[in-house]
Design a protein around this motif. Structure first.
Motif, PDB file in Angstrom:
ATOM      1  N   LEU A 228     -12.066  -2.541  25.631  1.00 55.70           N
ATOM      2  CA  LEU A 228     -11.443  -1.609  24.697  1.00 55.70           C
ATOM      3  C   LEU A 228     -11.546  -2.173  23.283  1.00 55.70           C
ATOM      4  O   LEU A 228     -11.697  -3.384  23.108  1.00 55.70           O
ATOM      5  N   PRO A 229     -11.444  -1.331  22.253  1.00 55.34           N
ATOM      6  CA  PRO A 229     -11.304   0.131  22.270  1.00 55.34           C
ATOM      7  C   PRO A 229     -12.666   0.814  22.367  1.00 55.34           C
ATOM      8  O   PRO A 229     -13.714   0.182  22.218  1.00 55.34           O
ATOM      9  N   TYR A 230     -12.628   2.133  22.583  1.00 56.62           N
ATOM     10  CA  TYR A 230     -13.859   2.920  22.641  1.00 56.62           C
ATOM     11  C   TYR A 230     -14.315   3.346  21.245  1.00 56.62           C
ATOM     12  O   TYR A 230     -15.500   3.469  20.978  1.00 56.62           O
ATOM     13  N   LEU A 231     -13.357   3.605  20.353  1.00 53.28           N
ATOM     14  CA  LEU A 231     -13.671   4.082  19.003  1.00 53.28           C
ATOM     15  C   LEU A 231     -14.274   2.970  18.151  1.00 53.28           C
ATOM     16  O   LEU A 231     -13.992   1.787  18.364  1.00 53.28           O
ATOM     17  N   GLU A 232     -15.061   3.366  17.166  1.00 58.17           N
ATOM     18  CA  GLU A 232     -15.612   2.417  16.204  1.00 58.17           C
ATOM     19  C   GLU A 232     -14.674   2.198  15.023  1.00 58.17           C
ATOM     20  O   GLU A 232     -14.664   1.132  14.417  1.00 58.17           O
ATOM     21  N   ALA A 233     -13.896   3.230  14.674  1.00 60.19           N
ATOM     22  CA  ALA A 233     -13.069   3.114  13.467  1.00 60.19           C
ATOM     23  C   ALA A 233     -11.916   4.108  13.502  1.00 60.19           C
ATOM     24  O   ALA A 233     -11.926   5.097  14.245  1.00 60.19           O
ATOM     25  N   VAL A 234     -10.924   3.818  12.671  1.00 60.06           N
ATOM     26  CA  VAL A 234      -9.788   4.712  12.419  1.00 60.06           C
ATOM     27  C   VAL A 234      -9.729   4.936  10.915  1.00 60.06           C
ATOM     28  O   VAL A 234      -9.723   3.964  10.141  1.00 60.06           O
ATOM     29  N   ALA A 235      -9.730   6.195  10.486  1.00 59.75           N
ATOM     30  CA  ALA A 235      -9.695   6.531   9.056  1.00 59.75           C
ATOM     31  C   ALA A 235      -8.446   7.349   8.763  1.00 59.75           C
ATOM     32  O   ALA A 235      -8.232   8.408   9.363  1.00 59.75           O
ATOM     33  N   ILE A 236      -7.626   6.849   7.844  1.00 61.59           N
ATOM     34  CA  ILE A 236      -6.349   7.493   7.518  1.00 61.59           C
ATOM     35  C   ILE A 236      -6.370   7.931   6.057  1.00 61.59           C
ATOM     36  O   ILE A 236      -6.703   7.145   5.164  1.00 61.59           O
ATOM     37  N   THR A 237      -6.020   9.191   5.812  1.00 60.48           N
ATOM     38  CA  THR A 237      -5.847   9.688   4.453  1.00 60.48           C
ATOM     39  C   THR A 237      -4.359   9.870   4.176  1.00 60.48           C
ATOM     40  O   THR A 237      -3.532   9.838   5.093  1.00 60.48           O
ATOM     41  N   PHE A 238      -4.015  10.098   2.909  1.00 63.50           N
ATOM     42  CA  PHE A 238      -2.607  10.146   2.514  1.00 63.50           C
ATOM     43  C   PHE A 238      -2.320  11.361   1.638  1.00 63.50           C
ATOM     44  O   PHE A 238      -1.938  11.221   0.472  1.00 63.50           O
TER      45      PHE A 238
END
Length: 535
Positions: A228-238
């Motif tokens: 794990l994890p499976y995802l390559e990235a996490v992108a957060i906007t505000f």
């Protein structure tokens, strides 16, 4: 007007995950999980993760000794097993030997190293350091000593039994951090964190974007043995406006929206709480119990004389239909709080509370008026704009019973301060569990927890409640302790320092191509097993 810098930053975020061709972009997008935060992340240091946005990010970056599963059972994390002494005061944790810190120049040529028990000793010492002034230091208030016996054994001794202690250790405050980051002059850990979690820090431009990348060294694997994890990235906007964030989700530019807001709840949900027909082919809804009790509180030593009388407080508890309120104002998202302050899903839930009984409410109010000669008692209710619809509903229902209710709307920060300082006599509040034990809710009524130093905002004081509360700390057997919890909750309901409104329900909305998100009663965001398909 938004600054040019804002638009450039948004463009940069898009370009970060966009490639030169549409096909390449599509291949990359299904590995990036995107969501919007309407509130700021205050810190990426777990010792300061006191707000939900920060807790969610820190949960991707850090690990502790133990963790919770979606059913709130304590599971191994960096500690692969543990033992608790018969007296309930000594905890011995055996650590894994395959957990690495994220790669960083802090570790020299090797760029990483394994976590040892000494790292937990350092992390806990830092949490207690008065010079650090971490808001999370309270989770160790019952700890007498903690020691790294060797690289793989970490021992904690409590100064008294506290059955909920393992639950406290699942909080992000108790995460392990590397001492090298705090020994390097000028290193800013708040905005350059180094942890052990499934994702590692990449970019943070405050109030604009935050990007995490996959940690290739993460130790956990799925049931098939895949890392794990499976995802390559996490992108957060505000984007601060919740409706704008929801619009981006509808347009497919975000993968996930959490919770309901009055600005869009009727757009996505039917009156009965199902998805509106136009979203059933593109959106999945995940719901489940949420350890959050929404309530109205009375300041028992405040300026308002009417609410000091138990009959008025009980009448207000009897005087409105909770099920009707949830159906029409919450689209069915919640459970009527007719069983006390302890919400569903916790041991101790199930005491007898208040059902809708307007005749009983009128009788209590009439009795109060007769004894006091006060023909028109006035109750002043303080709330925030986001709960104005509920406040006005309650105002109408209570005025039908012969109570004049005035509603005062305050900014959330102002209201919170006023509640803590006793400037309001009757107020809208909520209590979200910090850890999965009903003691968390009962602490609101322990007399030694009077605000502003503690969470007893009502200034409720009852000798029998205090005796049972202190006794519960000595009871290791869950069944016996839960029985004490119900007795305490019954005392609270009889004395009515609060009006429980509803036990909240967590709601999550994802695009159809997202799987593995799940839901839990603490509404903690867990992304390590999330997958996205193309499309």
């Amino acid at each position: 007007m938004k600054s040019l810098r804002y638009y450039i930053s948004i463009c940069c975020l898009t370009l970060l995950f966009a490639s030169c061709s549409d096909s390449q972009k599509q291949n990359r997008d299904h590995l990036v999980f995107r969501y919007n935060e309407n509130a700021a992340v205050n810190s990426l240091d777990p010792a300061f993760s006191r707000t939900r946005p920060s807790i969610w990010v820190c949960n991707q970056l850090f690990n502790g000794l133990v963790q919770l599963d979606d059913s709130l059972n304590v599971q191994p994390d960096i500690a692969k097993r543990w033992q608790i002494a018969e007296d309930g005061k000594t905890y011995i944790f055996v650590l894994r030997d395959d957990v690495y810190f994220h790669k960083s120049g802090l570790f020299g040529a090797d760029s990483t190293r394994t976590v040892t028990a000494a790292d937990f000793e350092y992390s806990f010492s830092r949490l207690l350091d008065e010079n650090v002034a971490a808001p999370g230091r309270w989770i160790l208030q019952n700890v007498e000593t903690f020691t790294a016996v060797n690289d793989s054994i970490f021992e904690i001794k409590l100064n008294k039994t506290f059955p909920a202690f393992l639950g406290l250790l699942t909080m992000k405050y108790a995460s392990v951090v590397p001492h090298e980051a705090f020994e390097k002059a000028g290193y800013d850990f708040r905005s350059n964190p180094v942890g052990t979690g499934p994702f590692r820090f990449k970019i943070w431009e405050e109030n604009i974007k935050l990007v995490l990348r996959k940690n290739p060294l993460y130790y956990e694997k799925d049931k098939a043995g895949n890392r794990l994890p499976y995802l390559e990235a996490v992108a957060i906007t505000f984007l601060p406006d919740k409706q704008s964030g929801f619009l981006q989700f509808v347009q497919g530019r975000q993968d996930f929206v959490s919770g309901l807001d009055p600005s869009y709840k009727d757009e996505i949900l039917t009156p009965k709480g199902g998805l509106q027909p136009e979203y059933t082919t593109t959106v999945d809804m995940i719901t489940g119990p949420y350890l959050n009790t929404e309530y109205m509180g009375f300041r028992l030593d405040g300026a308002d004389e009417a609410v000091k009388d138990k009959r008025i407080r009980q009448a207000m508890n009897y005087g409105f239909d909770r099920a009707k309120m949830i159906m029409y104002l919450r689209n069915g998202m919640g459970t009527p709080a007719t069983h006390g302050m302890i919400p569903t899903g916790l041991g101790g839930y199930g005491t007898k509370g208040y059902n809708y009984n307007p005749a009983k409410a009128r009788e209590l109010i009439a009795d109060y008026k007769k004894d006091n000669g006060n023909k028109q008692p006035v109750v002043r209710m303080s709330t925030s704009a986001s709960y104005l619809d509920i406040a006005e509903y309650l105002q109408r229902e209570w005025q039908k019973l012969g109570l004049k209710v005035e509603v005062d709307v305050n900014p959330p920060s102002t209201l919170t301060q006023a509640i803590s300082n006793g400037k309001v006599s009757f107020f809208k509040a909520s209590w979200i569990a910090d850890y999965p034990d009903a003691e968390n809710y009962l602490s609101l009524f322990y007399s030694k927890n009077f605000s502003p130093g503690g969470p007893n905002y009502t200034h409720f004081k009852n000798a029998e409640f205090d005796r049972l509360y202190e006794k519960a700390f000595t009871v290791i057997n869950d069944k016996e302790r839960f029985a004490l919890y119900r007795k305490m909750d019954s005392i609270v309901m009889e004395e009515a320092p609060v009006v429980p409104l509803f036990y909240d329900k967590a709601a999550r909305f994802t695009r159809k191509n997202v799987s593995g998100l799940g839901i839990n009663p603490l509404n903690l965001l867990v992304l390590k097993q999330v997958k996205k398909k193309n499309g």
